[in-house]
Write an enzyme that holds these catalytic residues in place. Structure first.
Site, PDB file in Angstrom:
ATOM      1  CB  ALA A  96      -2.240   7.371  -3.640  1.00  0.00           C
ATOM      2  N   GLY A 125       0.838  -1.207   0.000  1.00  0.00           N
ATOM      3  CA  GLY A 125       0.000   0.000   0.000  1.00  0.00           C
ATOM      4  C   GLY A 125       0.863   1.242   0.000  1.00  0.00           C
ATOM      5  CG  ASN A 126      -0.259   4.611  -1.411  1.00  0.00           C
ATOM      6  OD1 ASN A 126      -1.026   5.315  -0.772  1.00  0.00           O
ATOM      7  ND2 ASN A 126      -0.596   4.039  -2.561  1.00  0.00           N
ATOM      8  CG  HIS A 127       3.099   6.674   3.822  1.00  0.00           C
ATOM      9  ND1 HIS A 127       3.025   5.897   4.954  1.00  0.00           N
ATOM     10  CD2 HIS A 127       4.362   6.592   3.378  1.00  0.00           C
ATOM     11  CE1 HIS A 127       4.217   5.372   5.180  1.00  0.00           C
ATOM     12  NE2 HIS A 127       5.044   5.770   4.228  1.00  0.00           N
ATOM     13  CB  SER A 128      -2.917   7.794  -0.043  1.00  0.00           C
ATOM     14  OG  SER A 128      -4.191   8.361  -0.155  1.00  0.00           O
TER      15      SER A 128
END
Ligand code: CTP
Length: 402
Positions: free
Chosen positions: A277, A210-213
């Protein structure tokens, strides 16, 4: 003539020394032609008398659930329907906490919980209370839910300390309300699709890529479009945040789910904004059992490309539709943003550069530059994501001639 003329204002007053300014606020609202119904907390009455306030507003002040004299019930539900706007000024740290968490132990909070109209909150408190994470988190939560926070100012406080916590001046509060009512329902009748948040691509039942969004920018946009009359569908990746209740939310987890949901909706909309994102790659296999560590010194995960949601939908765009994308760049990124705009068939693109402190992921602020296909460029200062959303929605409205 003021845009507040004929507007029904519920003015909530709480127990702060700044309550004396509520008398001036009432006077200014009445002078502007508004009808003002005051709801005061028990602590508020320690600072300003209901007699002063009812004389200024020409209405009885409401404080209790029942009138002691004749047992009349004060209906917070009716007030919620009557109001065109609710203004809580001053709002103490205690009231802000109760608003954020639904602690309905007085008439003001029950009225807030029944409110159908927009709510403006003007905090007033000592500098340490104002800076405390409890307060800032609660205000954040309230802003995210679509309430308007009228930031307190710095100056001398009741404690004689100097710092941030003074309630904004009544004239500026009135200006904020006037500003709100003068932005009309310019998106009424328009349908908007938004993608927002991260996507999570499963590795096994407990792990993902995943990512930090956080989804905050997309949610702020959804709130702003909805407030201005649009019918909004938000396809939201895993996020703990939620928009205002008028926004239709379709929760998804992976990029493929986001694409298939967006495909269902895109044909029916006038406008699409791609703020998600999206994880560009996903594991080739999502293991059905939890991967074990035993005997594995190294683990290789083979990744495959995810679909490009914006580019896929962009290739189907009809001439009557307007699409806007985002570009998150680690460098300056102007040329990259313009390339993405052309490649994905966007009409406009929002560039945020990670080089700008306070911009991008997992923060409450953003600094953006907007480009359109006709060569238009607008660069903005660092602002809250809610204020950035307003700039973006204004920019699109100008392009669409709304
Ligand atoms: N986007 C999308 N689906 C993807 C990747 C991106 O819909 N699989 C959208 C984003 O929502 C954004 C725009 O495309 O509106 C640009 O996203 P960004 O991550 O900046 O660019 P990428 O195309 O992924 O390129 P790169 O990561 O190489 O910079």
């Amino acid at each position: 003539m003021s845009v507040l003329r004929g507007k029904h204002v519920v003015l909530g007053i709480t127990g702060s020394i700044a309550a004396y300014k509520a008398a001036v606020l009432t006077r200014l609202l009445v002078k502007a032609g508004a009808e003002v119904q005051i709801v005061i907390t028990p602590a508020g009455k320690e600072f300003i008398t209901p007699i002063t306030l009812s004389a200024l507003s020409s209405r009885p002040v409401i404080s209790e659930f029942f009138s002691g004299r004749d047992g009349t019930w004060n209906s917070h539900v009716d007030l919620g329907l009557w109001a065109d706007v609710m203004l809580i000024a001053p709002a103490t740290a205690a009231t802000i906490g109760k608003l954020a968490h639904g602690v309905a132990d007085n008439m003001l909070i029950t009225t807030y919980l029944s409110m159908k109209a927009p709510v403006f909150i003007a905090p007033a408190m000592d500098l340490d209370m104002c800076a405390h994470p409890s307060t800032t988190d609660n205000l954040d939560l309230l802003a995210l839910r679509g309430n308007f926070i009228i930031e307190p100012k710095s100056g001398e406080l009741a404690s004689h300390l100097v710092g941030k916590g003074r309630m904004e001046e009544p004239e500026a509060i009135i200006a904020a309300l006037e500003d709100y009512f003068s932005t009309g329902l310019d998106y009424q009748g328009r349908r908007v699709l938004l993608t927002a948040g991260p996507t999570h691509e499963p590795i096994d039942p407990v792990r993902f890529i995943g990512n930090h969004s956080t989804g905050r920018m997309g949610i702020a946009l959804a709130n702003e479009f909805a407030r201005r009359g649009a019918e909004v569908t938000l396809i939201l990746g895993p996020s703990s945040l939620r928009p205002r209740e008028e926004v239709r939310v379709i929760p998804v987890t992976t990029a493929e789910e986001m694409l298939s949901q967006a495909e269902e909706v895109v044909g029916e909309v006038d406008l699409a904004i791609f703020a998600a994102a999206v994880a560009d790659y996903r594991p080739r296999y999502a293991h059905s059992e939890k991967l074990k560590r035993e005997g594995q010194e190294e683990l290789e995960i083979s990744l495959v490309r995810n679909p490009d949601i914006a580019a896929t939908l962009g290739s189907w765009k009809r001439p009557d539709q307007y699409f806007v994308g985002f570009a998150l760049e680690s460098g300056v990124g102007v040329e990259e943003a313009k390339r993405k705009m052309r490649q994905k068939n966007f009409d406009a693109i929002v560039l945020n550069s990670l080089q700008d402190p306070g911009a991008g992921f997992a923060c409450e602020t953003n600094k953006v530059t907007l480009f359109d296909r006709e060569g238009g460029i607008e660069a903005y200062e660092l602002k809250s994501k809610e204020a950035v959303a307003r700039d973006i929605v204004d920019f699109i409205a100008r392009r669409l001639g709304l």
